[in-house]
Motif scaffolding. Sequence first.
Motif, short mmCIF file in Angstrom:
data_model
loop_
_atom_site.label_atom_id
_atom_site.label_comp_id
_atom_site.label_asym_id
_atom_site.label_seq_id
_atom_site.Cartn_x
_atom_site.Cartn_y
_atom_site.Cartn_z
N ILE A 1 0.83 -1.20 0.00
CA ILE A 1 0.00 0.00 0.00
C ILE A 1 0.87 1.26 0.00
N ARG A 2 2.00 1.17 0.70
CA ARG A 2 2.92 2.31 0.78
C ARG A 2 3.23 2.88 -0.59
N ASP A 3 3.29 2.02 -1.61
CA ASP A 3 3.68 2.49 -2.93
C ASP A 3 2.51 2.93 -3.80
N LEU A 4 1.33 2.99 -3.23
CA LEU A 4 0.17 3.39 -4.03
C LEU A 4 -0.13 4.87 -3.84
N SER A 5 -0.71 5.47 -4.86
CA SER A 5 -1.15 6.85 -4.72
C SER A 5 -2.40 6.87 -3.85
N VAL A 6 -2.70 8.05 -3.34
CA VAL A 6 -3.84 8.19 -2.44
C VAL A 6 -5.15 7.68 -3.07
N PRO A 7 -5.45 8.05 -4.30
CA PRO A 7 -6.72 7.54 -4.87
C PRO A 7 -6.74 6.02 -4.98
N ASN A 8 -5.61 5.46 -5.34
CA ASN A 8 -5.60 4.00 -5.44
C ASN A 8 -5.79 3.35 -4.07
N ARG A 9 -5.26 3.99 -3.05
CA ARG A 9 -5.47 3.46 -1.70
C ARG A 9 -6.96 3.45 -1.39
N GLN A 10 -7.63 4.52 -1.78
CA GLN A 10 -9.06 4.59 -1.53
C GLN A 10 -9.76 3.45 -2.27
N MET A 11 -9.31 3.17 -3.47
CA MET A 11 -9.94 2.10 -4.24
C MET A 11 -9.75 0.75 -3.55
N VAL A 12 -8.59 0.57 -2.97
CA VAL A 12 -8.33 -0.68 -2.24
C VAL A 12 -9.31 -0.78 -1.07
N GLU A 13 -9.43 0.32 -0.39
CA GLU A 13 -10.33 0.40 0.76
C GLU A 13 -11.76 0.02 0.33
N ILE A 14 -12.18 0.54 -0.81
CA ILE A 14 -13.52 0.24 -1.31
C ILE A 14 -13.61 -1.23 -1.75
N ALA A 15 -12.58 -1.68 -2.43
CA ALA A 15 -12.57 -3.06 -2.89
C ALA A 15 -12.71 -4.02 -1.72
N ARG A 16 -12.03 -3.67 -0.62
CA ARG A 16 -12.10 -4.54 0.54
C ARG A 16 -13.55 -4.67 1.02
N ALA A 17 -14.26 -3.54 1.04
CA ALA A 17 -15.64 -3.59 1.50
C ALA A 17 -16.52 -4.35 0.51
N LEU A 18 -16.27 -4.11 -0.79
CA LEU A 18 -17.08 -4.79 -1.81
C LEU A 18 -16.92 -6.30 -1.69
N GLY A 19 -15.71 -6.72 -1.38
CA GLY A 19 -15.41 -8.15 -1.35
C GLY A 19 -16.10 -8.87 -0.22
N ARG A 20 -16.66 -8.13 0.71
CA ARG A 20 -17.20 -8.83 1.88
C ARG A 20 -18.71 -8.99 1.82
N ASN A 21 -19.31 -8.67 0.66
CA ASN A 21 -20.74 -8.90 0.47
C ASN A 21 -21.59 -8.43 1.64
N ALA A 22 -21.58 -7.14 1.81
CA ALA A 22 -22.28 -6.59 2.97
C ALA A 22 -23.77 -6.46 2.73
#
Lengths: 294, 499, 334, 334
Positions: free
Chosen positions: B138-159
């Motif tokens: 994550i350290r090597d990602l830009s801020v927007p990409n970090r946000q996308m990861v954050e969103i992807a994590r939530a999407l992956g959990r089928n809330a």
Amino acid sequence: QEDTMTIGVAIPSATHGFMGGLNYHAQASIERLEETYPQLDFVLATAGDAGTMVNDIEDMVATRGIDALVVLPFESEPLTGPVQSVKEQGIWVTVVDRGLSVEGIEDLYVAGDNPGFGRVAGEYFAETLSEGDNIVVLRGIPTTLDNERVEAFQAAIEGSGINVLDMQHGNWNRDDAFNVMQDFLSKYEDIDAVWAADDDMAIGALEAISQAGRNEEMWVVGGAGMKQIIKRMMEGDPMLPVNVTYPPAQIATAIELTALGLVSPTPVSGRFIIGSQIITQENAEQFYFPDSPF
Amino acid sequence: MTAILEARGITRAFGPIRVLHGVDFSLIPGEVHALIGENGAGKSTTMKILGGYLAPTEGELLLDGRPVRFADQREAEDAGILMIHQEFNLALQLTVEENIFLGREKMRGPFLDKKAMREEARDLLARLDCHADPRTPIRDLSVPNRQMVEIARALGRNARVLIMDEPTAVLTARETDVLLEQIARLKAQGTAILYTSHKLDEIARIADRVTVLRDGAHITTRPAEGFSEHAMAETMVGRELSDLFPPKVPARDDVVLQVEGLTVPGRVRDASFTLRRGEVLGFAGLVGAGRTELMEGIVGLRPATGLVRVNGQTIKPNSVRAAREAGLVYLTEDRKEKGLLLTKSLTENLTLLALDRFGRIFIDKKAEDTALTNAISDFDIRVNDRDMLAGSLSGGNQQKLLLAKTMLAEPQIVIIDEPTRGIDIGTKQQIYEFIAALAAAGKSVIVVSSELTEVIGLADRVVVMGRGHIAGELSGDAITEDAILRRAMGVDELTGASA
Amino acid sequence: MTDTTAAPQATSRRRSLPLHVLGPVLALIALIVLGAMLNSNFLSYANVTNVLARSAFIGIIAVGMTFVITGGGIDLSVGSMAAFIAGVMIMAMNALIPTLGIGVPLVLAGMGVALLTGLAAGMLNGFLIAKVRIEAFIVTLGAMGVYRSLTTWLADGGTLSLDFDARTFYRPVYYDGILGIAWPIIVFALVAILGELAMRKTPFGRHCASLGANEQVAKYSAVKVDRVRMGTYVLLGVLVGVATIMYVPRLGSASGSTGVLWELEAIAAVIIGGTLLKGGFGRVWGTVIGVLILSLIDNILNLASIVSPYLNGTIQGVIVILAVVLQRQGKSAE
Amino acid sequence: MTDTTAAPQATSRRRSLPLHVLGPVLALIALIVLGAMLNSNFLSYANVTNVLARSAFIGIIAVGMTFVITGGGIDLSVGSMAAFIAGVMIMAMNALIPTLGIGVPLVLAGMGVALLTGLAAGMLNGFLIAKVRIEAFIVTLGAMGVYRSLTTWLADGGTLSLDFDARTFYRPVYYDGILGIAWPIIVFALVAILGELAMRKTPFGRHCASLGANEQVAKYSAVKVDRVRMGTYVLLGVLVGVATIMYVPRLGSASGSTGVLWELEAIAAVIIGGTLLKGGFGRVWGTVIGVLILSLIDNILNLASIVSPYLNGTIQGVIVILAVVLQRQGKSAE
Ligand SMILES: Nc1ncnc2c1ncn2[C@@H]1O[C@H](COP(=O)(O)OP(=O)(O)OP(=O)(O)O)[C@@H](O)[C@H]1O
Ligand SMILES: Nc1ncnc2c1ncn2[C@@H]1O[C@H](COP(=O)(O)OP(=O)(O)OP(=O)(O)O)[C@@H](O)[C@H]1O
Ligand SMILES: [Mg+2]
Ligand SMILES: [Mg+2]
């Protein structure tokens, strides 16, 4: 060339005055012998604990192909097995100072006399002090060796009516001994003598006593004949009536005898116990080695 | 339809201070419910309570009509409630994939199934049109990409319930569109979504219902239909709002900053531009265009080659100190990692950059105290207590503190990267006025922003960046959203062909 | 509204702060009471002077360590560095006697050598850590071995002793003082006061804390990160030099076993005092209390002879942990 | 667009990764070449076996330490814990001889005692750190003093020795092996392989890293933070027990000086191997390399008798720093 022989010397590292002296004498005698006998090679290893000493000995056997081993065991028990297996490989073994826990392994045994060291000091205390006098004791690093010395000391003063006020570990260290002695002086109004069991500790104790201004009240007996202490004795310091020998030079004796055994057909095996002697102002000069670091 | 998650009379206090006062709230499956309010109104706190991260002081939560009490966030997650935090919640040293699956790793036998996880991570990110490698830390990602990861994590959990706290604050328009599409998709699947943003146009686009909070109190809940952006803003702020952008002031003629051939290895090549006294210069570009890197290179925060002249004087390269002494100051876009000491007091944060102004040998604590008082009133920072830690401020108020900190250094030239990230509309207006006032006072400002309206509304001149170099410059009436985007994209295609 | 709610918070902070701050202080008081109960001489002038004076070495070093740790670093080399500096100082003084004779110039020259050696050692550590960017733990662990062995080598395995007359002349620097307060105590107090001022009132202290809290933020706030980090190690090196200046006149000698484990004692004192090991927050006065707690434990164990001396280490360990528990409980109550 | 920019980044990573990864490996190879040049017996079966077998104690402990450090902790107590476990194990075995006689049951009972003692010690550390939330540095520093002094006390100031016959029976566990590979080497290899698997392929390893990287994040991701942290210390405690099981048959005794400085050696090995001291990233195979580097330095110093033995510590310190410089250079090149 072919009959070059290697002697391994394994000793504890120079963590306090006595061991420093021992290291000095080991190195000095190795240098001397290398000059005298070009066919001899030496490997000197110093170790800070028993495990490392075993490592060193293993390395000497595996990579340096030693013909003889001179070892001052860091501790007796853990070194017994490894030294025994060295012996089983047909290597000459000389044990110095601290005996192994199984008898008959070594070819040559050169040692100081630890119980003697305590006993001689104790006898002096018993003779000089009278019933009801108070003493304090500074002990070394907790080891079997320290136990032997202290037990012999206690046995020697038994029945003399001398009161041992306190014993604490000064760890053969000047600073620790200084601190402990300061606290003894705060704690006890009346102390007549101190057994410091080692000259490093004696130096710390003397300093604490003179800081408290109680020089007149008590004297100190150290041990092993450190040169500064011997010098003060020669000058007649009343606080240092006697000292007890425990010669660090015994390692030199051991190395020399071992070398002799390798280069000449003379049999040198056996036991050489260098007894602990009492040093007084009169004979102090004999024990003064200004060049030794100890 | 019955509410899946409901809050009744929720209050929350931090120590003796109450920040929520009896909030009622409900969330229905298949709806997007927007929560709006000023900075510090209590949106994040409400969301954290619903997401199981904080316990309410009073009031109760109902899940499927039954009262619940989440002992910790794990229980909430087990109940199907997931939250994307306003502040990133990622471990920087771990990779994208490790973060996405942290705490619910996929197993094959006794071991991790890395391949499956990597693939799924890639799929999730692809759904968001993000192509970060799952193996990148994550350290090597830009801020927007970090946000996308954050969103992807939530999407992956089928809330069943997805709570999103300002997910678009760090995204550009294009990525925002992608995210909003995903939200629509989830909504169609019956997920209940609680959403907050200071970008009211988004709210108008996707929300079914809107709840407004002010000072921790529930003001109203209304259908989004017929609730205009302007009306939302005024309900939040509680007063009339005038025009958002102040009138532009023309720049003077003298050049104060000249950048020539600046190259940040691997990020920016050969960038040159000038800045005049009293000018507001906009920097626009798509995510990853390298604007941040360029600015960091200019002020010495990144190793760079090229010339930077301030008032004709070349400044020592790669030295933040030298830049600062030349009156050049940069406000970072990453306030949590680079901007504020979250575990330190407000004062210590405020004066850190300009500490030399508070006494050479000893720090003048009285002056510091006055500076804090001034900063709180000038920037309208909502603090509960002057001794609180910077990390306890609401997100928007942290941004204001960061602005105040930068301004305390009295820069001649200030580079502001994403100045209004997470700032409410009322305060935005104040900040814009502040920028205009700076320019009017003869200072120069560079505004790097992903909000095109902001760049257009503020700047006299706009530099457009694309793929690590300057792709064009627009000024006056030529500054339009369309023109900017075309330049940013046009360059994109051009280099894409040559690569 | 904000006004009225702010008021109670402020008072509650004022009320609860003491609890956490008082942790180490309470532990210290408990020890003093215990000591006084166990032995009537405990509070005597002589004993108090002894304890304070011998705390001075670790104390002076621990003050420097507070800055290093606050800045997010650590230094394991201080004990052996002290031994090395003492060795170099003694050799230099012995060598200078023919030139300078015995007197104030000789002592000043010795002090100069000690301070310069400390400075150089601190700079070397700082350089490797701040510029070459190697883990502080490894650099200073390596340095610990290096200085320890260099000292043994300089002493030829034995003890380096200061010339007897020079020693007699220098001796009062440890044993005398003014107004009945021994020099080491005065110097320790001065170092502690200056350290406390530097930590709380100067930009350097602030910068250390910001560095330890978040290096990135410090960098983005125009803090000269490398220089501040380097500065903490240099300061510590110089303070080790100062400690050595007080140490040498005490026994007039140095050997490979001088200063063994001082590093752990100094670090323990710093942490007992409430400084965060991970950096970002430090308090010098806390460190002073930590040092006193550690010295008092030893003193009380010697004065009391409660149990087998073999168990001293057990009691020490348990008290150190308890002192920190006390402090943490205070903190969590807040 | 992001695709094309990501591509060069990815390749540059792939290209430079080896450089940084290879750091410790290169240092190891350099040492092996040096050793082979200095002495023709260096690569002999006997010497290689000696070095590997004696690395096993520190090695097994260092594998456990890798998890603790990766999880953001530290353990200074392992050396004295090993001494304590060895002491307890020896006393237990001596006491059981009348009941069990000398044979496999006795050895198994001893092993069981060692593992249980290790488990308990690890749990105690873990409990104080993870649940009572005291700095790991202080807890384990205190524990270090406690175990050291308890061992001295158990041994009554001397040495605890295993009954001679039991020792003879147990001895092959260190000195023998299968297929010419000594048991300690086999056990070390097993521990290292399992450790590497656990670190890279199990959730536990991941959770350790997340804990060290950012505890808050780990907590919010439903990682059972306390349990994982506790787990690292328990694992380390058990591994100290395993190391002791290999150690006792070698020397057959334990005293207050057993295992002195093992903690620093283990930590140094972990860091030389590339694990971050501040946590968040760990690699077990690196630790193994680190351990071998440290053992080889000692071995080579014995091979060569280059200089005064007093300077061994200097050489060791310098090589340790250099090994890490090599690794950091690799990293910064990336
Ligand atoms: N841990 C905390 N300690 C003390 N006060 C806190 C803490 N967390 C939040 N607050 C306070 O609670 C109030 C509400 O904060 P919250 O983060 O919910 O605001 P918000 O509506 O999300 O604002 P923003 O739009 O700026 O994100 C603020 O005044 C904030 O300072
Ligand atoms: N710390 C970092 N390490 C490696 N790569 C980075 C880092 N930060 C950013 N990048 C990369 O650099 C490029 C440009 O970064 P960034 O997205 O911050 O540019 P920008 O133009 O400032 O965009 P924005 O400000 O809108 O995010 C991107 O490809 C990004 O992945
Ligand atoms: Mg918020
Ligand atoms: Mg940017």
